[in-house]
Design a protein around this motif. Structure first.
Motif, PDB file in Angstrom:
ATOM      1  N   SER A   2      -0.979  -2.002  -1.219  1.00  0.00           N
ATOM      2  CA  SER A   2      -1.853  -1.547  -1.968  1.00  0.00           C
ATOM      3  C   SER A   2      -3.154  -1.435  -1.134  1.00  0.00           C
ATOM      4  CB  SER A   2      -2.101  -2.082  -3.309  1.00  0.00           C
ATOM      5  OG  SER A   2      -2.596  -3.464  -3.063  1.00  0.00           O
ATOM      6  N   ASP A   3      -3.409  -2.244  -0.285  1.00  0.00           N
ATOM      7  CA  ASP A   3      -4.597  -2.077   0.715  1.00  0.00           C
ATOM      8  C   ASP A   3      -4.585  -1.011   1.520  1.00  0.00           C
ATOM      9  OD1 ASP A   3      -5.582  -4.491  -0.656  1.00  0.00           O
ATOM     10  OD2 ASP A   3      -4.886  -5.675   0.881  1.00  0.00           O
ATOM     11  N   LEU A   4      -3.526  -0.370   2.031  1.00  0.00           N
ATOM     12  CA  LEU A   4      -3.509   0.453   2.883  1.00  0.00           C
ATOM     13  C   LEU A   4      -4.258   1.765   2.605  1.00  0.00           C
ATOM     14  CD1 LEU A   4       0.312   0.139   3.798  1.00  0.00           C
ATOM     15  CD2 LEU A   4      -1.601  -0.563   5.029  1.00  0.00           C
ATOM     16  N   ASP A   5      -4.618   2.398   3.600  1.00  0.00           N
ATOM     17  CA  ASP A   5      -5.426   3.697   3.452  1.00  0.00           C
ATOM     18  C   ASP A   5      -4.651   4.658   4.088  1.00  0.00           C
ATOM     19  OD1 ASP A   5      -7.057   5.915   3.720  1.00  0.00           O
ATOM     20  OD2 ASP A   5      -8.867   4.865   3.606  1.00  0.00           O
ATOM     21  N   ILE A   6      -3.674   5.416   3.406  1.00  0.00           N
ATOM     22  CA  ILE A   6      -2.837   6.361   3.771  1.00  0.00           C
ATOM     23  C   ILE A   6      -3.441   7.599   4.307  1.00  0.00           C
ATOM     24  CG2 ILE A   6      -0.693   8.169   3.062  1.00  0.00           C
ATOM     25  CD1 ILE A   6      -0.298   4.969   2.736  1.00  0.00           C
ATOM     26  N   ASP A   7      -4.780   7.932   3.982  1.00  0.00           N
ATOM     27  CA  ASP A   7      -5.405   9.034   4.513  1.00  0.00           C
ATOM     28  C   ASP A   7      -5.658   8.525   6.207  1.00  0.00           C
ATOM     29  OD1 ASP A   7      -5.359  10.475   2.674  1.00  0.00           O
ATOM     30  OD2 ASP A   7      -7.511   9.877   1.838  1.00  0.00           O
ATOM     31  N   VAL A   8      -6.323   7.418   6.530  1.00  0.00           N
ATOM     32  CA  VAL A   8      -6.569   6.698   7.950  1.00  0.00           C
ATOM     33  C   VAL A   8      -5.245   6.712   8.582  1.00  0.00           C
ATOM     34  CG1 VAL A   8      -7.200   5.010   9.234  1.00  0.00           C
ATOM     35  CG2 VAL A   8      -8.550   5.556   7.168  1.00  0.00           C
ATOM     36  N   ILE A   9      -4.016   6.437   8.129  1.00  0.00           N
ATOM     37  CA  ILE A   9      -2.945   5.914   8.846  1.00  0.00           C
ATOM     38  C   ILE A   9      -2.253   7.416   9.211  1.00  0.00           C
ATOM     39  CG2 ILE A   9      -0.528   5.409   8.563  1.00  0.00           C
ATOM     40  CD1 ILE A   9      -1.538   3.131   6.557  1.00  0.00           C
ATOM     41  N   TYR A  10      -2.246   8.536   8.066  1.00  0.00           N
ATOM     42  CA  TYR A  10      -1.784   9.718   8.402  1.00  0.00           C
ATOM     43  C   TYR A  10      -2.548  10.505   9.295  1.00  0.00           C
ATOM     44  CZ  TYR A  10      -0.053  14.329   7.952  1.00  0.00           C
ATOM     45  OH  TYR A  10       0.541  15.672   8.175  1.00  0.00           O
ATOM     46  N   GLN A  11      -3.829  10.360   9.335  1.00  0.00           N
ATOM     47  CA  GLN A  11      -4.865  11.072  10.280  1.00  0.00           C
ATOM     48  C   GLN A  11      -4.342  10.591  11.717  1.00  0.00           C
ATOM     49  OE1 GLN A  11      -7.046  13.394  10.060  1.00  0.00           O
ATOM     50  NE2 GLN A  11      -7.352  13.138  12.270  1.00  0.00           N
ATOM     51  N   PHE A  12      -4.097   9.434  11.965  1.00  0.00           N
ATOM     52  CA  PHE A  12      -3.863   8.830  13.117  1.00  0.00           C
ATOM     53  C   PHE A  12      -2.593   9.056  13.776  1.00  0.00           C
ATOM     54  CE2 PHE A  12      -2.896   6.214  16.623  1.00  0.00           C
ATOM     55  CZ  PHE A  12      -4.094   6.142  17.366  1.00  0.00           C
ATOM     56  N   ILE A  13      -1.491   8.656  12.913  1.00  0.00           N
ATOM     57  CA  ILE A  13      -0.006   8.858  13.202  1.00  0.00           C
ATOM     58  C   ILE A  13       0.324  10.385  13.339  1.00  0.00           C
ATOM     59  CG2 ILE A  13       2.294   8.513  12.590  1.00  0.00           C
ATOM     60  CD1 ILE A  13       1.198   5.641  11.626  1.00  0.00           C
TER      61      ILE A  13
END
Length: 149
Positions: free
Chosen positions: A11-22
């Motif tokens: 629940s802490d994960l920022d999917i937007d940040v992760i998706y932007q990078f990956i």
């Protein structure tokens, strides 16, 4: 590490940040967001966060939780590199209690051998025993991408 924390809470994960990078990475360029979200939901995830809560790093373990794990999607965003965060992240993962006792921990990297070798990763001794089905264009092929159906 001062000023940062690592969380294993999804629940802490920022999917937007992760998706932007990956989605821009050499290893998963163009990955559909739904595919990445499914991968994250089925993995042990480790997020690196600044004190203010902004996510600056990530890694996930794909595992059966008993004998094998594959370390994937490891990154620290550009503005936070050079602070030792990737070393801290990998060390945290290697020392994670649930990882202890696994028979094999693997990863693939094009350019970070020096980082991972510090934590015991070595080249595969018998690469002839390994096989794979590799579809490097799966995220770009509308016929094989389930997200496009």
């Amino acid at each position: 590490m001062k000023g940062f924390r690592i969380s294993i809470n999804h629940s802490d994960l920022d999917i937007d940040v992760i998706y932007q990078f990956i989605s821009q990475s050499y290893w998963a360029s163009g990955i559909p967001r739904a595919t990445l979200e499914k991968a994250i939901s089925n993995s042990w995830c480790f997020g690196v966060f600044e004190e203010n809560g902004n996510q600056v790093g990530f890694a996930r373990l794909i595992t059966d939780k008993a004998t094998f794990a594959y370390l994937a999607d490891v990154f620290v965003i550009d503005c936070c590199r050079g602070k030792g965060l990737s070393k801290w992240l990998v060390k945290t993962i290697i020392e994670y209690p649930e990882v202890q006792g696994l028979r094999r921990l693997m990863l693939a990297t094009r350019d970070a051998h020096g980082l991972y070798s510090q934590y015991g990763f070595r080249s595969v001794e018998n690469p002839e025993i390994l096989m794979q089905i590799w579809q490097p264009n799966v995220y770009h092929d509308p016929i094989t991408s389930k997200d496009n159906l």
